[in-house]
Design an enzyme around this catalytic site. Sequence first.
Site, PDB file in Angstrom:
ATOM      1  N   HIS A 111      -7.611  14.195  -5.463  1.00  8.10           N
ATOM      2  CA  HIS A 111      -9.026  14.486  -5.253  1.00  8.10           C
ATOM      3  C   HIS A 111      -9.909  13.251  -5.378  1.00  8.10           C
ATOM      4  CE1 HIS A 111      -7.913  18.684  -5.558  1.00  8.10           C
ATOM      5  NE2 HIS A 111      -7.474  18.529  -6.789  1.00  8.10           N
ATOM      6  N   HIS A 154      -7.699  23.124  -3.369  1.00  8.00           N
ATOM      7  CA  HIS A 154      -6.235  23.068  -3.261  1.00  8.00           C
ATOM      8  C   HIS A 154      -5.755  23.999  -2.158  1.00  8.00           C
ATOM      9  CE1 HIS A 154      -7.489  22.504  -7.481  1.00  8.00           C
ATOM     10  NE2 HIS A 154      -6.734  21.433  -7.368  1.00  8.00           N
TER      11      HIS A 154
END
Lengths: 331, 331
Positions: free
Chosen positions: B57, B219
């Site tokens: 991320h 995700h």
Amino acid sequence: MKKLMNTAGGYVDEVLAGLLAANPGMVLAGESGRNVARRAGVKAGTVGIASGGGSGHLPLFVGYVAEGLLSSCAVGNVFEGPNLASCMDAITAADGGKGVLLLFGNYGGDKMNFAMAAEMLAEEGVETRTVLGTDDIASAEPGDKAKRRGVAGIVYAYKIAGAAADAGMDLDEVARIAQKAVDSTRTIGVALTSCQLPGADAPTFEIADDEIEMGMGIHGERGIWRGKMRTASELVAEMIERITAELPLTAGQKISVLVNGLGATPLEELFLVYGETKKRLDALGVEIVLPLVGNYVTSMEMAGVSLSIITLDDELEPLLKAPAQCPFWKV
Amino acid sequence: MKKLMNTAGGYVDEVLAGLLAANPGMVLAGESGRNVARRAGVKAGTVGIASGGGSGHLPLFVGYVAEGLLSSCAVGNVFEGPNLASCMDAITAADGGKGVLLLFGNYGGDKMNFAMAAEMLAEEGVETRTVLGTDDIASAEPGDKAKRRGVAGIVYAYKIAGAAADAGMDLDEVARIAQKAVDSTRTIGVALTSCQLPGADAPTFEIADDEIEMGMGIHGERGIWRGKMRTASELVAEMIERITAELPLTAGQKISVLVNGLGATPLEELFLVYGETKKRLDALGVEIVLPLVGNYVTSMEMAGVSLSIITLDDELEPLLKAPAQCPFWKV
């Protein structure tokens, strides 16, 4: 490819509107609607720096209009050079009476329009010099530098020339230093995927799911080889080998390195590539100053990475390190 | 999908090595090898802020270890929460004797390991408070906030809590302010393409070439709807409508807005989306302070955008605007 846009025809102007809305230090200057300048104008008694180029490469070109970097930037359509009117606006906006350095990539259309604009404005007493970014080693042989394209390494020339101008150096000095920065910089990139023009039916080029292209240009220009995917370690080794073949690095040499994402590459992978790069450069005994890792010069949603190296001396290093107020110059 | 990597097993540690090599203000701290702290340590007499989360991320989470933001960050494998040892290292590194705020996203594994680490370190006298990022409005109904996941809006909590800690506020105050920042923030995203774990044979999910998913998690968690591509204007209208349905905005309200790229979206499109967003927020009469446009919280090579809005009052605004020294906090 899916794009967050409204209409292809409105794309560039809507991008510009959003960029300006988010960055109050930037304004449109002139009548073309395609030239961005610093709101604060050119600092009194200093040389201005005008650049320009096609859209689709943000933060390049227009993102670097900021204190300590560019004074103004002419904005073309996606992957097209800026038109004559925007080049004239850019030069005019960068002129504070001490002359203007035109600093942009070595592409035919850009050169033609900036040259014509400079000629017309010379009649009104605006003095200019031109320095072209030619850092892409994959675009022509070393002996044929006039044919080499400008790619990510131009941000080093922006930063160094911008600091020289801010320091009050005169036009010939700023141009000399910008040329020195260009001459000290080499770049090579590797593309993993293609990109697509807004409104186009197909990607700019096709590339297989397991293939990559070493040396591809930022508009999809043909590179040196196309082949199967390799490890980051192998790719970095080849890129450094190609760069150092014509920019020899000896122990103790100070350099800066730019690991530049082409648009769609995760930041994780850029740092992984930087780690590989640093290992190999450490082995050569060079000293890395101010490494840059991130998306500085992109090709929309192209995945891949380019590696730029600039050799520094006592003149270039402090100019590179001088402060700048730009959200895209992240150090 | 092609990745610039060497081996799947070495991916996270090689990324970390490159990140640390490029950022001399960061160091590994503790024995886990998966906790990054500020080299300068916790400022004397101030509360520390520890975070943590899975890799994939960037710049979140570990990129925000910097002066004015996080003190430390536990680093998990790609899309996996940090392990117990790294959580213990993160808390230990953030402890300067005034206690530690644990500030991370609302995910099961992360909560479990941080809670266990906090309990073990409490026996050694380390005081902690926990505040969870829960800004993703697509992940649960408004009445069920305990089930909501943390996504891009957590960077507002990082910045505001970081400034509160730096200003010398005590642990209860820093925790109160962090919770207030979380409670004042809402996010929703739209995904255009998938992403792929290093070493995986296939993308995390499949999505058709002409389809998008509103509300997808970072995700690849299921969103609110999947359908055909729409214009940026239509998407922004829906995102603002969903956010303001539970975060009502009245004329004169000060807010900040984060237009966050999920990884592979060109910066051009993020600015275009910001332009659309600003138009609609201007129509509501709100005042936008410090807009953020860029890749702040990504899902590797996922294309798409998320929109976060935080409402500001006289307490939060100056903390948001306080200086920070972080290459990924670009203002």
